[in-house]
Design a protein around this motif. Sequence first.
Motif, PDB file in Angstrom:
ATOM      1  N   GLY A 155       0.818  -1.201   0.000  1.00 13.07           N
ATOM      2  CA  GLY A 155       0.000   0.000   0.000  1.00 13.07           C
ATOM      3  C   GLY A 155       0.852   1.251   0.000  1.00 13.07           C
ATOM      4  N   PRO A 156       0.254   2.378   0.398  1.00 13.54           N
ATOM      5  CA  PRO A 156       0.984   3.644   0.379  1.00 13.54           C
ATOM      6  C   PRO A 156       2.275   3.573   1.177  1.00 13.54           C
ATOM      7  CG  PRO A 156      -1.356   3.970   0.844  1.00 13.54           C
ATOM      8  CD  PRO A 156      -1.120   2.496   0.884  1.00 13.54           C
ATOM      9  N   ARG A 159       3.608   3.258   5.569  1.00  6.05           N
ATOM     10  CA  ARG A 159       2.492   2.778   6.383  1.00  6.05           C
ATOM     11  C   ARG A 159       2.932   2.521   7.816  1.00  6.05           C
ATOM     12  NH1 ARG A 159      -1.042  -1.858   3.703  1.00  6.05           N
ATOM     13  NH2 ARG A 159      -2.284  -1.370   5.544  1.00  6.05           N
ATOM     14  N   LEU A 160       4.187   2.126   7.999  1.00  4.32           N
ATOM     15  CA  LEU A 160       4.659   1.815   9.344  1.00  4.32           C
ATOM     16  C   LEU A 160       5.002   3.066  10.145  1.00  4.32           C
ATOM     17  CD1 LEU A 160       6.897  -1.336   8.723  1.00  4.32           C
ATOM     18  CD2 LEU A 160       4.430  -1.178   9.110  1.00  4.32           C
ATOM     19  N   ASP A 161       4.953   4.227   9.507  1.00  2.97           N
ATOM     20  CA  ASP A 161       5.251   5.471  10.224  1.00  2.97           C
ATOM     21  C   ASP A 161       4.250   5.737  11.343  1.00  2.97           C
ATOM     22  OD1 ASP A 161       7.358   5.815   8.534  1.00  2.97           O
ATOM     23  OD2 ASP A 161       6.417   7.358   7.301  1.00  2.97           O
ATOM     24  N   ALA A 162       3.070   5.109  11.237  1.00  5.72           N
ATOM     25  CA  ALA A 162       2.036   5.315  12.261  1.00  5.72           C
ATOM     26  C   ALA A 162       2.361   4.575  13.548  1.00  5.72           C
ATOM     27  CB  ALA A 162       0.673   4.850  11.728  1.00  5.72           C
ATOM     28  N   ARG A 204      -4.275   0.414  13.645  1.00  5.95           N
ATOM     29  CA  ARG A 204      -3.585   1.533  13.002  1.00  5.95           C
ATOM     30  C   ARG A 204      -3.238   1.245  11.542  1.00  5.95           C
ATOM     31  NH1 ARG A 204       0.628   3.875  17.639  1.00  5.95           N
ATOM     32  NH2 ARG A 204      -0.989   4.782  18.972  1.00  5.95           N
ATOM     33  N   LEU A 205      -2.952  -0.021  11.244  1.00  2.00           N
ATOM     34  CA  LEU A 205      -2.562  -0.379   9.882  1.00  2.00           C
ATOM     35  C   LEU A 205      -3.742  -0.855   9.035  1.00  2.00           C
ATOM     36  CD1 LEU A 205       0.791  -2.257  10.598  1.00  2.00           C
ATOM     37  CD2 LEU A 205       0.460   0.125   9.936  1.00  2.00           C
ATOM     38  N   LEU A 216       2.751  -7.643   5.675  1.00  3.52           N
ATOM     39  CA  LEU A 216       3.084  -6.232   5.511  1.00  3.52           C
ATOM     40  C   LEU A 216       4.483  -5.935   6.036  1.00  3.52           C
ATOM     41  CD1 LEU A 216       2.311  -3.344   4.754  1.00  3.52           C
ATOM     42  CD2 LEU A 216       1.320  -3.077   7.027  1.00  3.52           C
ATOM     43  N   GLU A 220       7.379  -4.244   3.765  1.00  5.29           N
ATOM     44  CA  GLU A 220       7.967  -2.945   4.112  1.00  5.29           C
ATOM     45  C   GLU A 220       9.434  -3.070   4.541  1.00  5.29           C
ATOM     46  OE1 GLU A 220       6.527  -0.004   3.800  1.00  5.29           O
ATOM     47  OE2 GLU A 220       4.648  -0.830   3.069  1.00  5.29           O
TER      48      GLU A 220
END
Length: 223
Positions: A155-156, A159-162, A204-205, A216, A220
């Motif tokens: 995906g965008p 994504r793991l920045d959250a 969150r993901l 994921l 990533e």
Amino acid sequence: MTVRVLLADDQEMVRAALRGVIDRRDGLEVVGEAADGEQAVAEAARLCPDVVVMDVRMPGVNGVEATRRILSARTPGGAPPPRVLVLTTFDLDEYVHAALRAGAGGFLLKNSPVDQLEHAIRVVAAGEAVLAPSVTRRLLKTFTAPGAPGPPAPGPAGRLDALTDREREVLALVARGLTNLQIAEALGLRETNVKSRVNRILTRLGLANRVQAALLAHEEGLV
């Protein structure tokens, strides 16, 4: 607490064998059967089982599509949908990745030992993930083989920045197949704390379960 199981397989003999095995185990009970994906979706809605043991290759609606429908359907009172454990004859089944993407909580081979099937049902019912060793190796190879086509595009970006640093640590261990208890021991946390962190990570993901989280994490580059 008894784990209520729905069996979905197009072969009556297979369903009978699975029922015989499962019903003899303490704390497990087969509450219904389905001969195809369409019937599995209907029976899951009617019976509200804890776990659906789902064959992949069935006439009409296959196990992948049935899994997707079951997990996306509305449930009475907003209760969580059943967990899905995919059970198949083929360790190189082309539907493996699709089934996990659809939200299946585990993937097991029909020639697995009886104790392993029992363990898988209990693990999936508890909201954790289980994969046959050969399936795990195949999925990992998908991410690591040079020139391999790989899984569907992630995906965008970012994504793991959250996630917090600690949540990233937990996610990395989830991707390696560790249980909540094992993660707790590795990170010096309480098991209940790990469980809440995993749930927060999934929320969150925007993921359905630990298997999707593991995929994921590999996509990533976290693992």
